[in-house]
Scaffold this motif. Sequence first.
Motif, mmCIF file in Angstrom:
data_model
loop_
_atom_site.group_PDB
_atom_site.id
_atom_site.type_symbol
_atom_site.label_atom_id
_atom_site.label_comp_id
_atom_site.label_asym_id
_atom_site.label_seq_id
_atom_site.Cartn_x
_atom_site.Cartn_y
_atom_site.Cartn_z
ATOM 1 N N GLY A 150 51.625 -69.824 61.263
ATOM 2 C CA GLY A 150 52.663 -70.228 60.326
ATOM 3 C C GLY A 150 53.259 -69.008 59.663
ATOM 4 O O GLY A 150 52.877 -67.873 59.940
ATOM 5 N N VAL A 175 47.417 -78.145 61.441
ATOM 6 C CA VAL A 175 48.136 -77.945 60.173
ATOM 7 C C VAL A 175 47.701 -78.997 59.157
ATOM 8 O O VAL A 175 47.461 -78.680 57.976
ATOM 9 N N TYR A 191 55.635 -73.972 59.464
ATOM 10 C CA TYR A 191 55.053 -74.047 60.794
ATOM 11 C C TYR A 191 56.078 -74.567 61.800
ATOM 12 O O TYR A 191 56.889 -75.440 61.473
#
Length: 504
Positions: free
Chosen positions: A68, A100, A89
Motif C-alpha cells: 500500500g 487489507v 491500496y
Amino acid sequence: MSRVSCVICPPALIPLPLSSDDGREGASLSTQPQHLSSSMPGQWDEGQGQPWPPVCGYLAFLLSQVHGYKGVTFQNWARTYGCCPAMYYQPTSVQEIIEVLALARQQNKRVKVVGGGHSPSDIACTDGFMIHMGKMNRVLQVDTEKKQVTVEAGILLADLHPQLDKHGLALSNLGAVSDVTAGGVIGTGTHNTGIRHGILATQVVALTLLTADGTILECSESSNAEVFRAVRVHLGCLGVILAVTLQCVPQFHLQETSFPSTLREVLDNLDSHLKKSEYFRFLWFPHTENVSVIYQDHTNKPPSSSASWFWDYAIGFHLLEFLLWISTFLPCLVGWINRFFFWLLFSKKKENSNLSHKVFTYECRFKQHVQDWAIPREKTKEALLELKAMLEAHPKVVAHFPVEVRFTRGDDILLSPCFRRDSCYMNIIMYRPYGKDVSRLDYWLAYESIMKKVGGRPHWAKAHSCTRKDFEKMYPAFPKFCAIREKLDPTGMFLNAYLEKVFY
C-alpha cells in the motif's frame, strides 16, 4: 519518505513497530507514495466462506504480502470533495483484499472502496484505508446463451462495452458516464431514463461480496436472497464487491432525436411522450419556458452524427464557461445565458445514431455541483412548476441550465430511490467555471424542500442534507437494510462521515 512495513500477526504474536513518519505530505495520487507491505494471518476457503485454521493462517502470514501507499490524496472527479487516507491500496486479487481487511481489523481502521471517483459527494472519502479497485478489472466469463457477463468489480464500463461488442451483447440501459466501475455504479443506485427500465442495479443477477470478517458470500435471487436485495444498492457499507454478473441483451443501435418544446407542452403531454419513446428525457432551461425533448429508440439506421467541434466545444464549452465565470460577478446574466444557449444549441431538431453505449453516454466536460432526487412519477408536473415558481418569486436565486428530467421503473431493491414506485428523477446543476464555486445554497435548500414535500428520495452518490430520520420516512425497508448492515459489519469497518449521517 522512508519505506516502512507492517505485518498482521496471529493473536499470540506482537506487531512490528511502524515508522513514526505519517507520510501525509503527498498532494495527489501520484505524489511520491510510500510503500507499506503487510502480511495476512489466514486464507479463506471461498467455497465455505469460513477462515482456515490458525496454523494454515500463519503459513500464509509467512508467505503473503500486499503493498500500500502513504501520502496519497484522493479527490473526486469534480474536485468538490477529497481526503487523505491513512493507507491507499490497489489490490490485484481477492487474496490481497482479504489481507487489507485483516490489517484493518488488527489496527482498528475503517475501509473505503473506490472506483472511478465520479460520485459528486463525500461518499468515497475516508481517513482510514482506501482500496482502489482499478486493477481488478477482468472479464471473468461471458455466457452467450444466457446473455450474461461476469466481471471483476473494478472494471470500468467504458472498458466493458468493447468486450460486449465482441460477443454481440450490450447492457439494456446505461448512465451518462461510463468511466465508472461495475461495483461502484450499482452501489449508489446509478440510473438513466426509460419508464420500462430500472436503475442499473436491476441488471445485476448475481454478485460476490467479501464481508468485514473475511467471509465470501455468493448473492443472487436464489442464494443469500435477502442480502442480494440489499447489496445491489450497497452504498459501500456492506463489504467489498468482488465480482458482478450482469444480464445483457443482444447488441442494438439507438437513434437519438432532440427537438425544442416548452415546459407547459411537455408537462401537459407527459404520458404521451413516455409512450412515444423508450428512453425519453427532457432538459428544462431555468428562468425560461424552453425545453429540449430527447427521444432515444432502437433503430437499424447506420451510425450518423450531428456533432461539431465548433458548436460542441468552442461554443458549448469554452464560450459557455467564460460567460458563466462572468456571471459569478453579475448573477443577473444567468437567465440571459440560459436563453442564449438554448437558442444557439437547442432550438433546432437534431438526429444521430450509433451503438447503444455510444448514444447513452456522453462526455461530461464541466466540473459541477449537482443534486438529483427521485420523486413519484405522478408528481413530476407539480414539482417542476413549484421549482419554476420559486425561481420567479426570488429573482436573486439563479439556476444554471439544464434541469434534467428522467424516468425510471420501480424495483424491490431495499435502498433504491425507485423502491416500489415508478419514479421521475429531477437533476439540478451549478457549474464551477474555471474551478470557481458559485453561490447555490438558496437554490439547493429550496429544491430539497420541494423534493421532500412531494415524497422525494435523494440520489445516493450526490450531496444532500438528509439524515437517518429522513431516510426512515423515505424508505419502508430502511430498518431491514440497517439490520443486514449491522450483521455483515457489526464494527462499522465500512462506514465514513457520509454514512454516519445516513445510519446514526
